[in-house]
Design an enzyme around this catalytic site. Structure first.
Site, PDB file in Angstrom:
ATOM      1  N   GLY A 219     -46.160 -28.199  39.118  1.00 44.18           N
ATOM      2  CA  GLY A 219     -46.840 -27.923  37.859  1.00 44.18           C
ATOM      3  C   GLY A 219     -46.365 -26.670  37.159  1.00 44.18           C
ATOM      4  O   GLY A 219     -46.843 -26.349  36.071  1.00 44.18           O
TER       5      GLY A 219
ATOM      6  N   SER B  30     -39.894 -14.002  28.580  1.00 41.92           N
ATOM      7  CA  SER B  30     -41.008 -14.510  27.779  1.00 41.92           C
ATOM      8  C   SER B  30     -40.940 -13.903  26.382  1.00 41.92           C
ATOM      9  O   SER B  30     -40.375 -12.817  26.193  1.00 41.92           O
ATOM     10  CB  SER B  30     -42.335 -14.124  28.439  1.00 41.92           C
TER      11      SER B  30
ATOM     12  N   TYR C 197     -47.121  -6.483  31.262  1.00 42.02           N
ATOM     13  CA  TYR C 197     -46.425  -7.763  31.284  1.00 42.02           C
ATOM     14  C   TYR C 197     -45.183  -7.702  30.402  1.00 42.02           C
ATOM     15  O   TYR C 197     -44.088  -8.122  30.796  1.00 42.02           O
ATOM     16  CB  TYR C 197     -47.358  -8.878  30.804  1.00 42.02           C
TER      17      TYR C 197
ATOM     18  N   GLY D  90     -40.423 -19.491  42.587  1.00 41.34           N
ATOM     19  CA  GLY D  90     -41.554 -19.927  41.774  1.00 41.34           C
ATOM     20  C   GLY D  90     -41.537 -21.416  41.522  1.00 41.34           C
ATOM     21  O   GLY D  90     -41.428 -21.861  40.378  1.00 41.34           O
TER      22      GLY D  90
ATOM     23  N   GLY E  40     -40.645 -23.663  37.111  1.00 41.74           N
ATOM     24  CA  GLY E  40     -39.673 -23.623  38.198  1.00 41.74           C
ATOM     25  C   GLY E  40     -39.738 -24.872  39.054  1.00 41.74           C
ATOM     26  O   GLY E  40     -38.708 -25.430  39.451  1.00 41.74           O
TER      27      GLY E  40
END
Length: 316
Positions: A34, A159, A186, A30, A37
């Protein structure tokens, strides 16, 4: 306790950890320019790693990331590894092509809040990409490293969204989409990232393998591409004019601050005795984790289930 504050940047932690970064062989998934990673790769390149493997799904994206790094640090040795985390066949091919001697694996790639779909192997996309893909790839690399007695530290980017839900062991596929909730899906995948680190620490901590999961903070990056402007507003992250909601509780981070926690997790020797822990803002902070996401029994149950999904056992 980590020596770094919440406000430290990738530049700052990289300077402090330069001796650990120098000569290391790190693989990061990843690495889109921008992304966190990509930013972590860019920061690490400044401190002479022996090898920086940029892994991702699209060659053109990897080449763009490589160009950024080589423009700033022409002497950095980079290698591109193209594979799709949503295809177990692609992962297995890439694992065979991956260079030997990797001592850091940073699993940063991911998708978020996508409409219901499945991977090439029929696994719900968020769970399949964010967890199963990394589970398979990491274990294929680690099985060789452990056999050679090598030390590796694995970083799994989770996350705060893990608090949206535990792993749904009885129905991880959401009834084939019949009861799909993209945010619960998610959350399940991010909880799985944390449990994977717990399992690696417990199974392999005595054999030179370290693993940490982390929340890099809240940023506007490409991972949010599936969200509409209305969804950003509904979530309480943006105003209707598109500007972010400046609330300290949302833990907004700059890109380089987000990347800092990845670098600390991968290289800081002072946290080695906290193997399997969860990090927030450059600090180990297990108290910020949902209990189910650090539970040893859940970690073992997920490991077994993941082995069944990929059709391969990893016994160490």
């Amino acid at each position: 306790m980590s020596r770094f504050t919440a406000q430290c940047t990738g530049e700052e932690v990289g300077e402090v950890l330069a001796d650990q970064i120098r000569g290391s062989r790190v693989l990061i998934t990843g690495v889109t320019p921008g992304s966190i990673g990509g930013e972590a790769a860019r920061q690490l390149a400044r401190h002479a790693p022996a090898l920086l493997v940029l892994a991702g799904r699209t060659l053109a994206v990897l080449q763009a990331a490589q160009q950024v790094i080589q423009t700033e640090n022409p002497s950095t040795h980079t290698q591109l590894l193209v594979f799709d985390l949503s295809s177990q066949a692609s992962i297995r091919r890439a694992a065979k092509e991956a260079p030997e001697g990797i001592d850091r694996i940073v699993n940063s790639a991911g998708v978020m809040a996508t409409p219901y779909t499945t991977t090439a192997d029929g696994v719900e996309l968020q769970f399949g990409t964010n967890h199963i893909g990394h589970f398979l790839f990491t274990n294929l690399i680690l099985s060789r490293a452990v056999a050679r007695g090598e030390s590796v530290r694995v970083v799994n980017v989770s996350s705060l969204g893990h608090k949206r839900g535990p792993v749904r062991f009885a129905d991880w596929g959401f009834g084939g989409g019949a009861c799909y909730d993209k945010w619960q899906a998610y959350g399940q995948s991010k909880t799985a990232n944390m449990l994977f680190s717990v399992a690696l620490a417990e199974k392999l901590g005595g054999r030179g393998i370290g693993s940490f999961s982390l929340y890099p903070g809240r940023m506007v990056t490409g991972i949010g591409r599936s969200l509409t402007p209305e969804e950003w507003v509904k979530a309480g992250w943006k105003h209707e004019d598109g500007t972010i909601v400046d609330d300290p509780r949302l833990n907004w981070r700059s890109l380089t601050q987000g990347a800092a926690t990845l670098i600390v997790a991968a290289y800081d020797p002072s946290i080695s005795d906290l193997n399997g822990s969860y990090m927030v803002n450059n600090q180990v902070n297990n108290g910020e984790a949902a209990a189910y996401a650090l539970d040893s029994l859940n970690a073992e149950r997920l490991w077994t289930m993941s082995e069944e999904i990929v059709g391969q056992r990893f016994v160490y």
